[in-house]
Design an enzyme around this catalytic site. Sequence first.
Site, PDB file in Angstrom:
ATOM      1  N   HIS A 120       0.819  -1.218   0.000  1.00 56.24           N
ATOM      2  CA  HIS A 120       0.000   0.000   0.000  1.00 56.24           C
ATOM      3  C   HIS A 120       0.852   1.267   0.000  1.00 56.24           C
ATOM      4  CE1 HIS A 120       0.396  -0.079   4.554  1.00 56.24           C
ATOM      5  NE2 HIS A 120       0.553   1.211   4.317  1.00 56.24           N
ATOM      6  N   ASP A 125      -0.266  -7.563   1.255  1.00 53.06           N
ATOM      7  CA  ASP A 125       0.181  -6.172   1.381  1.00 53.06           C
ATOM      8  C   ASP A 125       1.696  -6.083   1.514  1.00 53.06           C
ATOM      9  OD1 ASP A 125      -0.103  -3.424   1.394  1.00 53.06           O
ATOM     10  OD2 ASP A 125      -0.382  -3.289   3.555  1.00 53.06           O
ATOM     11  N   SER A 144       4.881   2.224   8.461  1.00 53.51           N
ATOM     12  CA  SER A 144       4.469   1.163   7.525  1.00 53.51           C
ATOM     13  C   SER A 144       5.669   0.640   6.748  1.00 53.51           C
ATOM     14  CB  SER A 144       3.436   1.706   6.532  1.00 53.51           C
ATOM     15  OG  SER A 144       2.194   1.860   7.146  1.00 53.51           O
TER      16      SER A 144
END
Length: 501
Positions: free
Chosen positions: A141, A171, A248
Amino acid sequence: MNSKSQMIYLFIILLLFQGCQAQDKKNEKDIETIQKNAATISDKVSYTSNVDFRLAAKIATPGVVHIKCYFKPQIQQYQNEDSNEFHNLPDPLKEFFKDDSFFKQFKFQLPQSPQYDSEPLIGSGSGVILTPDGYIVTNNHLIKNAAEINVTLFDGRSYPAKVIGNDPQTDLALLKIDEKKLSFIMYGDSDNIEVGEWVVAVGNPFNLASTVTAGIVSAKARNINILSDQGAIESFIQTDAAVNPGNSGGALVTLEGKLIGINTAIATPTGVYAGYAFAIPVDIVKKVANDLMNFGSVQRGILGISIRDLNSTIAKEIHIDRANGVYVDSVAAKGAAKEAGVMAKDVIISIDNIETMTASKLQEVIMRKRPGEKVKIVLIRNGKEKKELTATLKKQEATTKIIKTKSLDLLKDLGVELVEITKEDQKNYNVRNGLKVTKLYDGKLKRYTNIREGFVITSVNNRAVSTIKSFMEAVEAQRGGIMLEGKYAGDPSYYYYAFGM
């Protein structure tokens, strides 16, 4: 040639053949082997004294990178290419100009003179170096649709990065930079990490480079319904180490500095850290990263079953004396599970001697396998009969029937038949998208709402729907309260129907 010489000759030929086979296998790279060959001996951690995070920080920090992604600005055209309607103009203007042939020759768009040119959008996050020659794992993402990706190392050096491959279902994405002798983080073992163990998160929150936080493992095999891709695999490690936007793709490591997860998401009502964070287990990362490095895509083996967590209600229905495990809703007609002898209403309790107390754990274990690999399934049938079966996993393409079956099961549970609306429906209902309720029978919609046949559902929990698939995904993404929004023909009002799943 005598018999003894013949035997020696055949033995040499056999060794050569086996050597060729071994050479073929060696052509496929394995990141864990690369790490072990390049690793230096690290200090040992003592668990008998006070907890010390310095070793973990020292090892992990140089192996975490800062990733900046540049995205091209989207210049929206205000006229639909296939229509004479100005869909994106404000309603008063649209109404005023709709019958004017003069204006229909123009395509309305944002000004593009130099003073109006939009700046490129920039996103940032983290990544983990896996090998000395520059393979880096991060979240999909983070880098999805990026026009340019730049990686900055711990010591300030920057490099352009190219995408080797990505996997929306987990992901994860694999990047590569052109450099040698880089610091990297060794793989750990997420299967054997225990709830309550200390862990350290390393990343770049809020563009603050190389930030280290600590916490404990709060839970394992968490499914938080955050990935929308069909067939998404969610089996997160939950931790209370502080993780924020920018973390992230960063590392979750043990006190020895070994990688056990890739930080991916936070549970928050505000957009910033509020207590819990979630990381993709390294045993998933190993599989995905190796496949992306060797093939550019993930070679995923599939059982071909529709599953959910066993609970006390289901346990009572099937007369089983336990309330955890994986309940089999249905089995694909030509899937691996069917061929192995798995049946609907079975409860799977382990795969390859790894306990599967939740559906997410079962998915995690299976996704590490490739098509053609065999798995040992231990299950309970008819509430008490324990069985051991062996299944040979198939390619993912073989699961289309099970997806269709899952869709039918959900619609049956709701008690509704839906069809995509036509252009005529769009005019009659004054909507652009939606699904029409053509039939209602005994189910949750009829029992808990006053919805009527002919209603067009335009969104589920504020998520626009236009196909059965998008409706399924929207409902599955929110397993608690469901809010349907839509209209009836000839009625300008929007109606809302709420119920629980």
